[in-house]
Design an enzyme around this catalytic site. Sequence first.
Site, PDB file in Angstrom:
ATOM      1  CD  GLU A 149      -4.118  -5.828   2.873  1.00  0.00           C
ATOM      2  OE1 GLU A 149      -5.003  -5.154   3.473  1.00  0.00           O
ATOM      3  OE2 GLU A 149      -2.905  -5.584   2.962  1.00  0.00           O
TER       4      GLU A 149
ATOM      5  CD  GLU B 271      -3.079  -1.059   2.176  1.00  0.00           C
ATOM      6  OE1 GLU B 271      -2.966  -0.225   3.104  1.00  0.00           O
ATOM      7  OE2 GLU B 271      -4.018  -1.868   2.105  1.00  0.00           O
TER       8      GLU B 271
END
Length: 498
Positions: A291, A172
């Site tokens: 995710e 991320e």
Amino acid sequence: MKAKIIIDKNFKIGEVQRNIYGSFIEHLGRAVYEGIYQPGLSVSDEEGLRKDTLELVKELNVPIVRYPGGNFVSGYNWEDGVGPKEKRPRKVDLAWGVVETNQFGLDEFASWAKKADTEVMMAVNLGTRGIAEALNVLEYCNLKGGSYYSDMRIANGHKDPYGVKVWCLGNEMDGPWQIGHKTATEYGRLASETGRVMKVMDPSIKLVACGSSSSGMPTFASWEAEVLDNCYNEIDYLSLHQYYNNMANDSADFLARNMEMDDFISSVVSICDYVKAKKRSKKKINLSFDEWNVWYHSNEQDKKLEKWVSVPHQLEDVYNFEDALLVGSLLITLLKHADRVHMACLAQLVNVIAPIMTSDTGAWRQTIFYPYKDASLYGNGTVLNTIVDTEKYDSKNFCDVSYVDSIVVYNEEKEEVTIFAVNKNMTEDIELTCDLRQFEGYKVKEHIVLHNEDLKAENTEANKNNVAPVTSDVSKLDGGILNSVLKHKSWNVIRLSK
């Protein structure tokens, strides 16, 4: 209400890649400590690994598990978690505001993965560290010996290399919350150079670059395009992350959120193919949705947690029945994109927004365990282009929401056909038909149903089977025509075989 499923076994979406049923273990809350590792407990083995958790993980048939993060990895020194435990340092984890004891690390996770019959998907720290650290941990994991870090592994009691084949280049990195947050250009260049030298060391590995942390990021789409422009030649997959919530307590809208996932995947595929065209490349970048899950139940209680402690009860969502329905629809959506989504990770696996929960006295299955298990066990083979003809509804944020989500998977080798279906209608059962005359000689083997009249019903340690699947006898195959009933608000698995 009626629904018709229309398929042709020659009209294929793609082959299911087993890693689409992956999961995730991060050093976060009780995922590691008290989740998979708890020395001294009666159910733990000689390495401190919880055998009750291992059995449930094996029941899910998880093919690959991402480790060690997540936000955690962007400030993590992997060397702190190897070697004699009495010499391992306690470190502050800025990502989650806790103290990490490092009593569990890479070697322990590799041992756990072997016992869980799963592969390791390793993430490297591109936040506070970079190319050198990535090379060092790759050397530690994959080289046989005769070099500094491979010899370190051997000295730590692990002669054979781990052979980790999938590596995430950071986590991320588009997020301002991320330690070492970077612009798309900064990250793309770092991913390119890191990936290039990692493949010099081990050409057999596959690399995942960070896409957007969600489709709602302000930089979404431009981030993907810029990152790929810099590292297209070095990487194999681009990641997607997305979590779903029902904060508004609007079940009809919540159960339509798989349409958001569908749009997200389609958009990222388009961006990948745009960069491919721009570069005149023959290489295709596939996706790793590494995710995804429902996440919102624990948000308020997590605001009250004390900082700088070890192993807090953090992100411990207790899932209800409607969460399981959406997870079922999300799994169907991933399968609808099996041609490009080659990996995915339900985040996470134990205690932290997870299908498995533990206490000192046992482990149990949350509601979302069941659709995940069914898809992992029976969703293997060729995904067929599945058309569902049924009524639709509009919700607050979505239009033309089908009351039935469905996908059909054909396993030619095992001579099996599996129909996954979610009925989102809150009050009406749906009469289902499907023409299966192409599958001559097939019979209904089993119809699994997950249903509860209470959308908010949960499984707890005191009531572990409050929401659990049952088998139904409503599915009949007569003259090659399947007739069935999808109970109102239900997850269904109809299995057919010769």
